[in-house]
Each structure stands twice: as structure tokens, then as C-alpha cells.
Design an enzyme around this catalytic site. Structure first.
Site, PDB file in Angstrom:
ATOM      1  N   ASP A   1       8.334  12.890  -3.735  1.00  0.00           N
ATOM      2  CA  ASP A   1       8.708  11.491  -4.008  1.00  0.00           C
ATOM      3  C   ASP A   1      10.187  11.092  -4.145  1.00  0.00           C
ATOM      4  O   ASP A   1      10.981  10.328  -3.630  1.00  0.00           O
ATOM      5  CB  ASP A   1       7.849  10.814  -5.095  1.00  0.00           C
ATOM      6  CG  ASP A   1       7.911   9.412  -5.168  1.00  0.00           C
ATOM      7  OD1 ASP A   1       7.610   8.841  -4.262  1.00  0.00           O
ATOM      8  OD2 ASP A   1       8.467   8.779  -6.281  1.00  0.00           O
TER       9      ASP A   1
ATOM     10  N   THR B   1       0.896  -1.235  -0.026  1.00  0.00           N
ATOM     11  CA  THR B   1       0.226  -0.073   0.027  1.00  0.00           C
ATOM     12  C   THR B   1       0.982   1.352   0.053  1.00  0.00           C
ATOM     13  O   THR B   1       2.132   1.118   0.123  1.00  0.00           O
ATOM     14  CB  THR B   1      -0.942   0.166   1.444  1.00  0.00           C
ATOM     15  OG1 THR B   1      -0.049   0.470   2.197  1.00  0.00           O
ATOM     16  CG2 THR B   1      -1.535  -1.192   1.656  1.00  0.00           C
TER      17      THR B   1
ATOM     18  N   GLU C   1      13.546  -2.716  -0.933  1.00  0.00           N
ATOM     19  CA  GLU C   1      14.359  -2.514  -2.113  1.00  0.00           C
ATOM     20  C   GLU C   1      13.333  -1.610  -3.096  1.00  0.00           C
ATOM     21  O   GLU C   1      13.762  -0.576  -3.867  1.00  0.00           O
ATOM     22  CB  GLU C   1      14.499  -3.857  -2.700  1.00  0.00           C
ATOM     23  CG  GLU C   1      15.277  -3.801  -4.243  1.00  0.00           C
ATOM     24  CD  GLU C   1      16.507  -2.994  -4.100  1.00  0.00           C
ATOM     25  OE1 GLU C   1      16.706  -1.778  -4.443  1.00  0.00           O
ATOM     26  OE2 GLU C   1      17.467  -3.589  -3.860  1.00  0.00           O
TER      27      GLU C   1
ATOM     28  N   LYS D   1      13.157   9.455  -2.067  1.00  0.00           N
ATOM     29  CA  LYS D   1      13.976   8.277  -2.434  1.00  0.00           C
ATOM     30  C   LYS D   1      15.808   8.642  -2.182  1.00  0.00           C
ATOM     31  O   LYS D   1      16.179   7.628  -1.464  1.00  0.00           O
ATOM     32  CB  LYS D   1      13.882   7.957  -3.751  1.00  0.00           C
ATOM     33  CG  LYS D   1      12.449   7.340  -4.241  1.00  0.00           C
ATOM     34  CD  LYS D   1      12.262   7.344  -5.591  1.00  0.00           C
ATOM     35  CE  LYS D   1      10.826   6.525  -6.042  1.00  0.00           C
ATOM     36  NZ  LYS D   1      10.554   6.877  -7.498  1.00  0.00           N
TER      37      LYS D   1
ATOM     38  N   ALA E   1      11.738   1.186  -8.110  1.00  0.00           N
ATOM     39  CA  ALA E   1      10.892  -0.292  -8.292  1.00  0.00           C
ATOM     40  C   ALA E   1      11.612  -1.286  -8.190  1.00  0.00           C
ATOM     41  O   ALA E   1      12.427  -1.713  -7.194  1.00  0.00           O
ATOM     42  CB  ALA E   1      10.183  -0.303  -9.467  1.00  0.00           C
TER      43      ALA E   1
ATOM     44  N   VAL F   1      13.067   2.563  -3.774  1.00  0.00           N
ATOM     45  CA  VAL F   1      13.770   3.303  -4.690  1.00  0.00           C
ATOM     46  C   VAL F   1      13.992   2.355  -6.251  1.00  0.00           C
ATOM     47  O   VAL F   1      14.668   1.528  -6.263  1.00  0.00           O
ATOM     48  CB  VAL F   1      15.203   3.591  -4.081  1.00  0.00           C
ATOM     49  CG1 VAL F   1      15.947   4.456  -5.251  1.00  0.00           C
ATOM     50  CG2 VAL F   1      15.255   4.386  -2.902  1.00  0.00           C
TER      51      VAL F   1
ATOM     52  N   LYS G   1       6.889   3.777   0.795  1.00  0.00           N
ATOM     53  CA  LYS G   1       8.065   4.380   1.266  1.00  0.00           C
ATOM     54  C   LYS G   1       8.088   5.245   2.514  1.00  0.00           C
ATOM     55  O   LYS G   1       8.908   5.741   3.126  1.00  0.00           O
ATOM     56  CB  LYS G   1       8.351   5.604   0.345  1.00  0.00           C
ATOM     57  CG  LYS G   1       8.989   5.012  -0.980  1.00  0.00           C
ATOM     58  CD  LYS G   1       9.286   6.105  -1.992  1.00  0.00           C
ATOM     59  CE  LYS G   1       8.923   6.057  -3.480  1.00  0.00           C
ATOM     60  NZ  LYS G   1       7.364   5.726  -3.640  1.00  0.00           N
TER      61      LYS G   1
ATOM     62  N   GLY H   1       6.084   0.986 -12.602  1.00  0.00           N
ATOM     63  CA  GLY H   1       5.323   0.010 -13.119  1.00  0.00           C
ATOM     64  C   GLY H   1       5.133  -1.058 -12.454  1.00  0.00           C
ATOM     65  O   GLY H   1       5.842  -1.510 -11.437  1.00  0.00           O
TER      66      GLY H   1
ATOM     67  N   GLY I   1      -0.492   4.843 -14.944  1.00  0.00           N
ATOM     68  CA  GLY I   1      -0.032   4.145 -13.720  1.00  0.00           C
ATOM     69  C   GLY I   1       1.440   4.577 -13.154  1.00  0.00           C
ATOM     70  O   GLY I   1       2.130   4.059 -12.396  1.00  0.00           O
TER      71      GLY I   1
END
Ligand code: ADP
Ligand code: ASP
Ligand code: MG
Length: 815
Positions: free
Chosen positions: A678, A555, A606, A682, A611, A609, A579, A797, A664
Site C-alpha cells: 500500500d 471502492t 487526492e 502511494k 486520505a 495518498v 488507488k 479514517g 478501520g
């Protein structure tokens, strides 16, 4: 001659009794057989219940009695539909009315002495043996019932009488000297005292009856027929992976049964051991299964641990105090006190400082033990030489058993470290001097987990089971479940990882299946699942108490992130693409890291940052191998990269952001991406993972959004500002284009400081040609000072994020 014993389940229904008769018929064709039978399954418990009810003036004893009656008649009617000239039912009817009178008597006088209780329970074996013998006669088999109370003689220690082997052996030899029938049916468990009173041999004592007869006649083999295919590596009801042990020594079988392997009543081994008569444990329900041979056979050198057992309902007594040190006689008095109270000690440990002694006893004796000991040591307690005895309850003993453990080092180390890793607290440890047994006292609630952990450690070392609990099955979560389903078989075969999804939840409903949710039908199941709450999901995950449990947060929810500490404290690993926790206050980030270490529960993120790109893993590997991070340069926003790669003078900023959202690539609230928050989160995580104490406020964030865009209150307002301020964004584009540059949103970390912002990247720079939603990270380190270590690829993605989560789960599995 052979002795076969059939337990409660084996004679628990007409169907099973037919199986027993078939087995006896086959055996009796070769040689005469003696068959010892238990009461019909569950009847002994029901007789005791009826007795207790009657004693307590509870009229329900009549219901229990009627139930006992119905169970017997149902079986008789099925076994012998046409009850012949000498009807079995009449005899049974008479016996049952005797039982009824006995219960009435108990009800009237309000008393159930151990002597009466033995009389009461003896009805169970008496009836079962009669019904089976008569059924066999009815089928024209050469069968005869002999009441073993006429053969087995004991003292008057009711409910667990001791056998007088002199008289008993003589009786048995004498009776079987001249035998007319091929099959003799004996009721197990029951005996007579030398004074002619009815006694019993202790719960589960039919096994013992069979062993006594086998030894008295020195037969070739004793067979114990039960409802499982042998003595298992551990209790098969608690550990699915347990399997029957092919061969086991008398000593090992004795240890396992003493420590709770109910399949064999502990005293059973002794009579046959002296005569070297093998015991074969067989399954009535699966007669072709090999079963277990208990004998004096050779040691199995391949596996030093033969089995793991457990006894429940244990209380631990601790006697401690400075006044005990160096003074002889304390233990003697302690043991004498318990012996006078007829309290059996199951486990003893004493610290070498002699400052305390710990005793494990049956929980039902705890109260009387405390009273007796406190009174025996009254003086010493008054003089503060010792403390009043401490009693802890709700405990269990688990024990590793194996004759050959003494020749192997490190078994106890392995035992305790694997228990520790799974957060199973050990209250006391005992290891017999013979080293055939290592026992630990643990909380009752941890028994199943402990047995499964130890079984995996000592009997299935090749596979590791991971139990997964997933919260959030939207786009990414759904992909993750699909990937798990696809790879399950491969992981089992190639990595020896047995991956099971135990819990699944979305914001509305949740489902659990301790045996693993069927991943083909999870969606339908979830649709009709119970109402989901975050706490409910945690509580259920915790109460299942499965080893190697992993909570997977798919989530972007703050409340979910706030629960990680709770999960870690229960030794439940956390894998998150969320995150929020890692980029929250530094203290919280550190706390989670500390908890992860303390409770041996991995915390992996993991996908926070890049994906699925292995960015954090690479960074960690650099650091643990001794490298130092000098600086990090990165493009970390798949969404911003998508936006600036597609934005030009022939479309609008609004359209491109909308498109990114539709595909997305953005967070549900696009401001989190476009404001740079965001990306700041990261680089913050990478800086922290590089070993720097830093917070989000410390990161310099130069926004590129228009003033009104920055100030917008809602997502809709924000989109409107994109339309209104198109010229602001066109200016950014035109400026870069004029310099032949590309716009990239760059994150930098250097000398402990970090910043994020939109940059004009000239041709030739590694960022210049970054396509689509790709991410790139360049690590400049002491070992990579000039040519950085570069990681590049799709950084957003659902599919790649899911595979990043999956990789974290596998990392835990490979650990
Ligand atoms: P019976 O009525 O045939 O005497 P029991 O119920 O006394 O049978 O004993 C068989 C049961 O013992 C099995 O059903 C199983 O639940 C339990 N058990 C506990 N530990 C073990 C073990 N290590 N191996 C086999 N069975 C075990
Ligand atoms: N019927 C007795 C009991 O349930 C004895 C036995 O089955 O071994 O304990
Ligand atoms: Mg039994």
C-alpha cells in the site's frame, strides 16, 4: 378592442375552460374582446391519427374517433350538467357524426389528401369554439361564435395555406364594424380558400389567426394565453432553470420561434409587427404571472443573449466535391431543386473553400431531397466532379438569439467552448449576417445537455451544477453523502456550486434520480433499488448525458478502476479514493491522464495518498508553478503508523494488528498494508505525479514481515503467523528501543528512484513524534532545498477520506 388567443391546454379541460371564461368575462367589462381558440388539447393530433389509421385500413380509427368523442362529451357534461332547451350535445353529436362519415369515407377510398386532411382537422377548432361560446351564453354572457372560415381567406396550399390579406382584412373589418356582442369567439387555425375549400394555417396556426384579426382591426394588444408563463429563456420542458423573458423584441421573438420556441407560431409576429401591436404572452393556469411582452421595445443591454431554442428532426445534407470550387451556379441549382420539391431549408453553411455546402432540412424531407439532388447533379456525379449527396439524420439545431449579440464579442467562442467542454460534437455552424442568431447542428441525443450547458453559461453564470454518481457507499461513501447533504446549502450560497447526487450504488443495488436523489432518504431508496452492475451504472450515467457529470469511486475494486477510461471518454469526470488505477501499469496511468485532457473530464485522486491531506494537490501546485521535486520522504501508512505506535513489549503484534483492523485503519486484507504494498503504491503515485515514469516493480520494498507471514495464502493464515512469529516482531521492537528510536514505515523518493521499508527513527527527526494514524510528507524541492515543505495530519479514517473526496469534487466545481 383586444384579441385574446387560448391554446390547446387552456381549453383542454372543463376546469381550464372555466378559467378562460373567467378571464374573458373580466376583460369584456372594459372593452369588447375577440377570443380565438385552439382545438381541445391533443385533439388535432388525434384527428390526424384517426385519418392516418382510416387511410391505412386500420379499424382502430374507430377507437380513436370514440376517444375524441368521449373527450368532448366529458367536458360538455362537466361544463353544462343540465343541457337546456337548445342542447349543445345535439349539435356536437351531429358534428361528430359528420366527422365519423368523413373517416368512413377515408377508410373506404383508402386515401387522405391534404385537402381532406384540412377538412378533418378543422373539426377540432370548430367543436371547441362552439362548446365555449355556448357555455358562455348558457351563463348569460354576451358571447357569440363566428366561424373564422368566413373571414380568413387563403390560397389552396392545404395544411399550410397562405393568407390573402386583402380579402381577409376587408372581411374582418366589415364583420366587426357593427358588433352586438361583447365577446366574439373565433375558431383558430381554420380558413377557407378563395374557391371555398377548407384550409388551415399550419400546425400551431391559431396564434396566427389571432394575429391576423388583431392586425386587421389594429387593436391595442394581442394576448396569447398558453400553458407557460411567457416566452422562456429556453424550452422549460428541457431546462428546469429556464425563466420567462420579461420583454423581447419582435425580431428576437421571431428568431426564437423560428428556431423551435413552440410557444409562438412563427408567422404570428409579422402582421402585428408592421402596426406595432404588442403581443403579450400569458399563462391561463397562472393569470397573475407577468408573462412576456413582445414589442419594439428598447434593447436590453445587460444580456446580449435573449434566449436559446432548438428544433429537432433535422437532417443535414452535404454536397461536396472538387468540381464545385470556383464554378458559379452550383448553389443556385441546389436551391432550385429543393424549392421545386417544396423543401424548406432551415440552415445553410458553406466553407469558404467552396468545396462543400451543408444544408439543414426537416428529416421527413431527407429522402426526397437526396433523390432530387442526386438526379439534378447526375452528370457532375458521373464525372466525379461532385460526390453523391451525404445525408445525416437524428440531428437538431440549437440557436442562441439576441438583437444585441452583435455588439458583444466572444459569444460564439463561449458557446462553442462550453459545448466542447461537455463533449458535444458540433456538425455545422451558421451565423446570420445580422448576428441575431448563432446556430449549431448537433446530435439529437445531446440537445438537453446542450441547452442546459448554454443556459447555465449565458443565464445562470453565477451557479455551476455538478452531477455526482457515487459507486461504493460503505463507510467512506456514507460519510461522503452525509457531508454533501450538510454542505449543499453552503456551497450554493457561497461558492455558487449546485451539487446534486444523481446516482448511488453499492455492490447490490443502485438508484438514479435525474432531479437529484433525496439525501435524507437515500438509504431506504437504495435498499429497494434496481440490481446493481458496474456496466449498468456506467450505461445509465452515460445515457442521462448530464453536463458536469462526475463519477466517484469509493471502492477498492479493480473492476471499477478498469471503467475509468470509459467514463472519461464520455467526458464524465472521475474522482477516486481507489488507488488501483493510479498505481497500475504506467501506460494505463498515462492513458487516463491523456483521456482526462482530451475529453475535458477531470480525473482527481487526492485521497490515494494521505486520505484527506492535500498532498497531491500541493505537489501539483509546486510543479505547475515551476518548482522541481528533488526528493520526498514520507510516512504514508496510517495503519502501519498506528501499529508501530501501539506495539510494545507489553502487548502482541497480533493484538495490535487486530485492533487496527477493528478501528478501520487497515485494508480489508491487512497484508496489503503490512507487506508495504500500500505504501509502495502511494510513493509510486507521488513519483509519477512528480513527472517520473516508474512502475511498482521499480520500487525497492524491504519487507519486515516474517518469512511465513510473507508466504501466507489467506488472511486467516496470515493472522496465525503473527501469533507464531511474535518473537520476530519483538526483536524489531527491542532493536529500535535499544537505540532510543521509533519504528516508522518510511517511503522515499530520490533522483527518480523510490523505496519503502521499516526504519528506526532517532529522536529529533520530524517522523519521531508522529502520532496515532498520522501521515507526514516532506517535499524537498528546488525552492525548498533545506527546509522541506511538510504536510502532516490524520492520514486514514472514513471521515477524513470522505472529506478528501469532497474536496476533489469542489475543486472541479471551482474550475
Ligand atoms: P398552446 O397549445 O397554448 O398553443 P403550445 O404547446 O403550442 O401551447 O406552446 C407552449 C409550449 O411551448 C410550452 O408548454 C413549452 O413546452 C413549449 N416551449 C418551447 N420553447 C419554449 C420557450 N422558449 N418558452 C416557452 N415555452 C416554450
Ligand atoms: N389545433 C392546431 C394544432 O394543434 C392549431 C393550434 O392549436 O394552434 O396545431
Ligand atoms: Mg401553440
Amino acid at each position: 378592442m383586444k384579441v385574446l388567443k387560448f391554446g390547446g391546454t387552456s381549453v383542454g379541460s372543463a376546469k381550464n375552460i372555466n378559467k378562460v371564461i373567467h378571464i374573458l368575462d373580466n376583460h369584456s367589462k372594459e372593452d369588447a374582446v375577440i377570443c380565438v381558440v385552439s382545438a381541445i388539447g391533443g385533439i388535432t393530433d388525434k384527428l390526424l391519427l384517426a385519418g392516418k389509421q382510416a387511410q391505412n385500413k386500420d379499424k382502430n380509427f374507430l377507437n380513436t374517433f370514440n376517444l375524441i368523442k368521449d373527450i368532448h362529451f366529458e367536458i360538455i357534461n362537466e361544463l353544462i350538467p343540465n343541457d337546456g332547451e337548445k342542447p349543445i350535445s345535439t349539435y356536437v353529436e351531429n358534428k361528430l357524426s359528420e366527422l365519423n362519415s368523413l373517416l368512413d369515407g377515408i377508410y373506404l377510398i383508402n386515401e387522405l389528401s391534404p385537402k381532406t386532411s384540412d377538412k378533418l382537422v378543422s373539426f377540432g377548432e370548430s367543436l371547441s369554439s362552439y362548446i365555449i361560446a355556448e357555455t358562455m351564453k348558457n351563463r348569460e354572457l354576451s358571447a357569440y361564435r363566428k366561424n373564422s372560415q368566413e373571414l380568413i381567406i387563403t390560397n389552396s396550399n392545404f395544411s399550410k395555406a397562405e393568407v390573402n390579406f386583402g380579402l381577409t382584412n376587408a372581411n374582418i373589418k366589415n364583420y366587426f364594424k357593427s358588433l352586438n356582442q361583447q365577446i366574439t369567439i373565433l375558431p383558430g387555425f381554420v380558413a377557407n380558400s378563395t374557391l371555398g375549400e377548407q384550409t388551415t394555417l399550419g400546425r400551431g396556426g391559431s396564434d396566427f389567426t389571432a394575429a391576423i384579426v388583431a392586425a386587421a382591426l389594429n387593436v391595442k394588444q394581442l394576448e396569447i394565453w398558453t400553458d407557460v408563463s411567457g416566452m422562456y429563456t429556453t424550452n422549460p420542458k428541457l431546462v428546469k432553470q429556464a425563466y420567462p423573458i420579461e420583454k423581447i423584441s419582435y425580431q428576437e421573438a421571431m428568431e426564437l420561434s423560428h428556431f423551435g420556441a413552440k410557444v409562438l407560431y412563427p408567422p404570428t409576429v409579422q402582421p402585428v409587427l408592421d402596426l406595432n401591436i404588442p403581443i403579450h404572452i400569458k399563462n391561463t393556469l397562472e393569470p397573475d404571472a407577468a408573462g412576456t411582452i413582445i414589442s419594439d421595445g428598447e434593447l436590453n443591454t445587460t444580456s446580449p443573449v435573449k434566449g436559446i431554442s432548438n428544433i429537432g428532426n433535422i437532417a443535414l445534407l452535404t454536397l461536396q466535391g472538387n468540381g464545385m470550387v470556383g464554378i458559379p451556379g452550383f448553389s443556385k441549382r441546389l436551391f432550385e431543386t429543393l424549392s421545386q420539391e417544396k423543401i424548406n431549408i432551415i440552415l445553410i453553411t458553406q466553407a469558404s473553400s467552396e468545396h462543400s455546402i451543408c444544408l439543414g432540412i426537416d428529416e421527413k424531407d431527407a429522402e426526397s431531397a437526396k433523390t432530387a439532388i442526386d438526379s439534378a447533379f447526375e452528370n457532375e456525379i458521373a464525372l466525379h466532379k461532385i460526390d453523391p449527396i451525404i445525408v445525416e439524420t437524428n440531428l437538431s439545431i440549437i440557436a442562441l438569439v439576441g438583437d444585441n449579440m452583435k455588439n458583444h464579442q466572444g459569444i460564439s467562442g463561449k458557446m462553442f467552448s462550453s459545448l466542447g467542454k461537455n463533449n458535444i460534437n458540433i456538425r455545422a455552424i451558421a451565423q446570420g449576417a445580422s448576428e441575431k442568431n448563432i446556430s449549431a447542428v448537433i446530435a439529437e441525443k445531446d440537445v438537453k445537455k446542450a441547452l442546459n450547458t448554454l443556459h447555465e453559461q449565458f443565464f445562470e453564470i453565477q451557479t455551476k451544477q455538478l452531477n455526482i454518481f457515487i459507486t461504493g457507499v460503505g463507510n467512506v461513501g456514507e460519510r461522503l453523502v452525509e457531508q454533501i447533504q450538510q454542505q449543499k446549502k453552503y456551497l450554493k450560497e457561497n461558492l455558487k456550486i449546485n451539487l446534486r447526487v444523481i446516482g448511488l450504488s453499492n455492490s447490490r443495488t443502485m438508484i438514479f434520480d435525474e432531479d437529484g436523489i433525496n439525501l435524507k432518504t437515500w438509504k431506504e431508496q437504495l435498499a429497494t433499488g434496481e440490481k446493481a452492475t458496474l456496466d449498468g451504472f456506467f450505461e445509465k450515467t452515460k445515457s442521462l448525458n448530464l453536463r458536469n457529470s462526475i463519477f466517484v469511486d469509493v471502492t477498492a475494486n479493480k473492476d471499477v478502476a478498469n471503467l475509468y477510461a470509459k467514463y472519461l471518454r464520455e467526458s464524465i469526470g472521475v474522482v477516486a479514493c481507489n488507488k488501483i488505477a493510479c498505481s497500475s501499469d504506467y501506460k494505463n496511468y498515462k492513458l487516463l491522464k491523456r483521456l482526462s485532457l482530451k475529453y475535458n473530464a477531470p480525473y482527481l485522486f487526492e485521497t490515494n495518498v494521505g486520505a484527506g491531506l492535500p498532498i497531491i494537490d500541493t505537489l501539483n501546485n509546486l510543479i505547475v508553478s515551476g518548482d522541481k521535486i528533488i526528493s520526498i520522504q514520507a510516512v504514508l501508512s496510517g495503519s502501519l503508523n498506528f501499529v508501530f505506535n501501539n506495539y510494545n513489549d507489553s502487548n502482541t503484534f497480533y493484538d495490535v494488528v487486530k485492533q487496527a483492523d477493528a478501528e478501520g485503519y487497515t485494508e480489508p486484507d491487512p497484508r496489503i498494508d503490512l507487506s508495504g504494498v500500500d505504501v509502495a503504491r502511494k510513493i509510486l503515485i507521488l513519483a509519477r505525479e512528480s513527472g517520473v515514469e516508474i512502475n511498482l516493480e521499480d520500487i525497492l520494498n524491504v519487507p519486515f514481515l516474517s518469512e511465513s507471514g510473507l508466504k501466507s495464502d489467506t488472511v486467516d493464515d496470515f493472522y496465525q503467523t503473527l501469533i507464531n512469529d511474535e518473537s520476530h516482531y519483538q526483536k524489531l521492537y527491542a532493536s529500535a528501543k535499544a537505540k532510543n528510536c521509533q519504528l516508522k514505515y518510511v517511503a522515499q523518493f530520490n533522483e527518480g528512484k523510490a523505496n519503502v521499508g521499516l526504519k528506526e527513527i532517532p529522536e529529533g527527526h520530524p517522523f519521531y513524534n508522529l502520532e496515532g494514524s498520522d501521515n507526514i510528507v516532506m517535499f524537498y524541492t528546488e525552492r525548498y532545498p533545506k527546509q522541506p515543505m511538510i504536510i502532516k495530519g490524520a492520514g486514514a479514517g472514513a471521515e477524513v477520506t470522505a472529506s478528501g473526496l469532497f474536496a476533489d469534487i469542489i475543486r472541479i466545481g471551482n474550475d
